[in-house]
Design a protein around this motif. Structure first.
Motif, PDB file in Angstrom:
ATOM      1  N   TYR A 162     -33.087 105.755  34.191  1.00  0.00           N
ATOM      2  CA  TYR A 162     -32.046 104.615  34.025  1.00  0.00           C
ATOM      3  C   TYR A 162     -30.503 105.172  33.769  1.00  0.00           C
ATOM      4  N   ALA A 163     -29.835 104.189  33.799  1.00  0.00           N
ATOM      5  CA  ALA A 163     -28.459 104.829  33.365  1.00  0.00           C
ATOM      6  C   ALA A 163     -27.833 103.165  33.214  1.00  0.00           C
ATOM      7  N   SER A 164     -26.612 103.593  32.066  1.00  0.00           N
ATOM      8  CA  SER A 164     -26.049 102.662  31.495  1.00  0.00           C
ATOM      9  C   SER A 164     -24.769 103.247  31.306  1.00  0.00           C
ATOM     10  N   ILE A 165     -23.744 102.186  30.733  1.00  0.00           N
ATOM     11  CA  ILE A 165     -22.406 102.475  30.116  1.00  0.00           C
ATOM     12  C   ILE A 165     -22.503 102.547  28.863  1.00  0.00           C
ATOM     13  N   PHE A 166     -21.826 103.656  28.061  1.00  0.00           N
ATOM     14  CA  PHE A 166     -22.117 103.604  26.529  1.00  0.00           C
ATOM     15  C   PHE A 166     -20.590 104.026  26.176  1.00  0.00           C
ATOM     16  N   ASP A 167     -20.413 103.859  24.767  1.00  0.00           N
ATOM     17  CA  ASP A 167     -19.506 104.327  24.099  1.00  0.00           C
ATOM     18  C   ASP A 167     -19.826 105.446  23.151  1.00  0.00           C
ATOM     19  N   PRO A 168     -19.216 106.705  23.700  1.00  0.00           N
ATOM     20  CA  PRO A 168     -19.784 107.956  22.666  1.00  0.00           C
ATOM     21  C   PRO A 168     -19.249 108.041  21.517  1.00  0.00           C
ATOM     22  N   ASN A 169     -18.278 107.036  21.071  1.00  0.00           N
ATOM     23  CA  ASN A 169     -17.578 107.112  19.841  1.00  0.00           C
ATOM     24  C   ASN A 169     -18.387 106.288  18.841  1.00  0.00           C
ATOM     25  N   ASN A 170     -19.306 105.534  19.244  1.00  0.00           N
ATOM     26  CA  ASN A 170     -19.836 104.384  18.466  1.00  0.00           C
ATOM     27  C   ASN A 170     -21.406 104.992  18.138  1.00  0.00           C
ATOM     28  N   GLU A 171     -22.019 105.394  17.272  1.00  0.00           N
ATOM     29  CA  GLU A 171     -23.351 105.620  16.963  1.00  0.00           C
ATOM     30  C   GLU A 171     -24.246 104.421  17.384  1.00  0.00           C
ATOM     31  N   ASN A 172     -23.909 103.291  16.936  1.00  0.00           N
ATOM     32  CA  ASN A 172     -24.679 102.269  17.307  1.00  0.00           C
ATOM     33  C   ASN A 172     -24.381 101.629  18.566  1.00  0.00           C
ATOM     34  N   THR A 173     -23.955 102.029  19.719  1.00  0.00           N
ATOM     35  CA  THR A 173     -23.393 101.580  20.919  1.00  0.00           C
ATOM     36  C   THR A 173     -24.438 100.805  21.446  1.00  0.00           C
ATOM     37  N   LYS A 174     -23.890  99.705  22.126  1.00  0.00           N
ATOM     38  CA  LYS A 174     -24.852  98.761  22.710  1.00  0.00           C
ATOM     39  C   LYS A 174     -24.580  99.305  24.426  1.00  0.00           C
ATOM     40  N   LEU A 175     -25.897  99.586  24.828  1.00  0.00           N
ATOM     41  CA  LEU A 175     -25.882 100.002  26.502  1.00  0.00           C
ATOM     42  C   LEU A 175     -25.515  98.969  27.251  1.00  0.00           C
ATOM     43  N   GLU A 176     -24.679  99.053  28.026  1.00  0.00           N
ATOM     44  CA  GLU A 176     -23.962  98.266  28.975  1.00  0.00           C
ATOM     45  C   GLU A 176     -24.554  98.526  30.389  1.00  0.00           C
ATOM     46  N   PRO A 177     -24.850  97.282  31.304  1.00  0.00           N
ATOM     47  CA  PRO A 177     -25.401  97.445  32.643  1.00  0.00           C
ATOM     48  C   PRO A 177     -24.137  97.981  33.405  1.00  0.00           C
ATOM     49  N   ILE A 178     -24.548  98.586  34.319  1.00  0.00           N
ATOM     50  CA  ILE A 178     -23.832  99.268  35.560  1.00  0.00           C
ATOM     51  C   ILE A 178     -23.791  97.987  36.387  1.00  0.00           C
ATOM     52  N   GLU A 179     -22.742  97.582  37.119  1.00  0.00           N
ATOM     53  CA  GLU A 179     -22.441  96.385  37.781  1.00  0.00           C
ATOM     54  C   GLU A 179     -22.208  96.764  39.393  1.00  0.00           C
ATOM     55  N   THR A 180     -21.405  97.891  39.396  1.00  0.00           N
ATOM     56  CA  THR A 180     -20.684  98.028  40.706  1.00  0.00           C
ATOM     57  C   THR A 180     -21.367  99.240  41.616  1.00  0.00           C
ATOM     58  N   GLU A 181     -21.384  98.881  42.712  1.00  0.00           N
ATOM     59  CA  GLU A 181     -21.974  99.829  43.706  1.00  0.00           C
ATOM     60  C   GLU A 181     -21.371 101.054  43.730  1.00  0.00           C
ATOM     61  N   LYS A 182     -20.003 101.231  43.331  1.00  0.00           N
ATOM     62  CA  LYS A 182     -19.181 102.496  43.155  1.00  0.00           C
ATOM     63  C   LYS A 182     -19.626 103.349  42.133  1.00  0.00           C
ATOM     64  N   GLU A 183     -20.014 102.526  40.922  1.00  0.00           N
ATOM     65  CA  GLU A 183     -20.578 103.321  39.771  1.00  0.00           C
ATOM     66  C   GLU A 183     -21.991 103.871  40.066  1.00  0.00           C
ATOM     67  N   TRP A 184     -22.739 103.030  40.737  1.00  0.00           N
ATOM     68  CA  TRP A 184     -24.123 103.779  41.021  1.00  0.00           C
ATOM     69  C   TRP A 184     -24.187 104.781  41.961  1.00  0.00           C
ATOM     70  N   LYS A 185     -23.236 104.654  42.816  1.00  0.00           N
ATOM     71  CA  LYS A 185     -23.060 105.919  43.754  1.00  0.00           C
ATOM     72  C   LYS A 185     -22.538 107.264  43.165  1.00  0.00           C
ATOM     73  N   ILE A 186     -21.565 106.839  42.146  1.00  0.00           N
ATOM     74  CA  ILE A 186     -21.390 108.342  41.368  1.00  0.00           C
ATOM     75  C   ILE A 186     -22.319 108.700  40.807  1.00  0.00           C
ATOM     76  N   ILE A 187     -23.194 107.989  40.040  1.00  0.00           N
ATOM     77  CA  ILE A 187     -24.317 108.444  39.253  1.00  0.00           C
ATOM     78  C   ILE A 187     -25.472 109.132  40.321  1.00  0.00           C
ATOM     79  N   GLU A 188     -25.781 108.382  41.461  1.00  0.00           N
ATOM     80  CA  GLU A 188     -26.670 108.937  42.544  1.00  0.00           C
ATOM     81  C   GLU A 188     -26.040 110.007  43.023  1.00  0.00           C
ATOM     82  N   ASN A 189     -24.897 110.414  43.239  1.00  0.00           N
ATOM     83  CA  ASN A 189     -24.611 111.546  43.520  1.00  0.00           C
ATOM     84  C   ASN A 189     -24.565 112.851  42.470  1.00  0.00           C
ATOM     85  N   ILE A 190     -24.590 112.494  41.314  1.00  0.00           N
ATOM     86  CA  ILE A 190     -24.574 113.572  40.109  1.00  0.00           C
ATOM     87  C   ILE A 190     -26.097 113.855  40.303  1.00  0.00           C
TER      88      ILE A 190
END
Length: 97
Positions: A52-80
């Motif tokens: 799975y993959a989500s957006i997060f805030d590395p500066n917040n210890e109790n960060t809420k995972l946010e959904p990835i909503e754009t095809e561009k973002e998914w493509k970046i993750i898939e390439n990695i």
């Protein structure tokens, strides 16, 4: 010495706690967002480990995972992920030589 893996707990839609393991995190220069890629170590119907993959805030210890909503973002993750899989296969090939 015991290796401590980076783990965290998520609560699913049914209120159940699920332990997840961080595979990697990264910041995208394209989107200026931080992403976390993780697994709950369960398998899909063909035997692959679910990732799975989500957006997060590395500066917040109790960060809420946010959904990835754009095809561009998914493509970046898939390439990695594809690059990491190719590197792992190359490393396995070297080990068996």
């Amino acid at each position: 010495m015991e290796e401590k893996k980076n783990k965290f707990i998520v609560i699913n839609d049914e209120g159940k706690e699920i332990e997840c393991e961080v595979l990697f995190t990264f910041e995208s220069e394209e989107t200026n967002k931080n992403y976390i890629v993780y697994t709950d170590n369960t398998m899909d119907e063909i035997g692959n480990i679910k990732v799975y993959a989500s957006i997060f805030d590395p500066n917040n210890e109790n960060t809420k995972l946010e959904p990835i909503e754009t095809e561009k973002e998914w493509k970046i993750i898939e390439n990695i992920l594809e690059t990491l899989q190719e590197e792992a296969k190359k490393d396995e090939g070297k080990k068996s030589e």
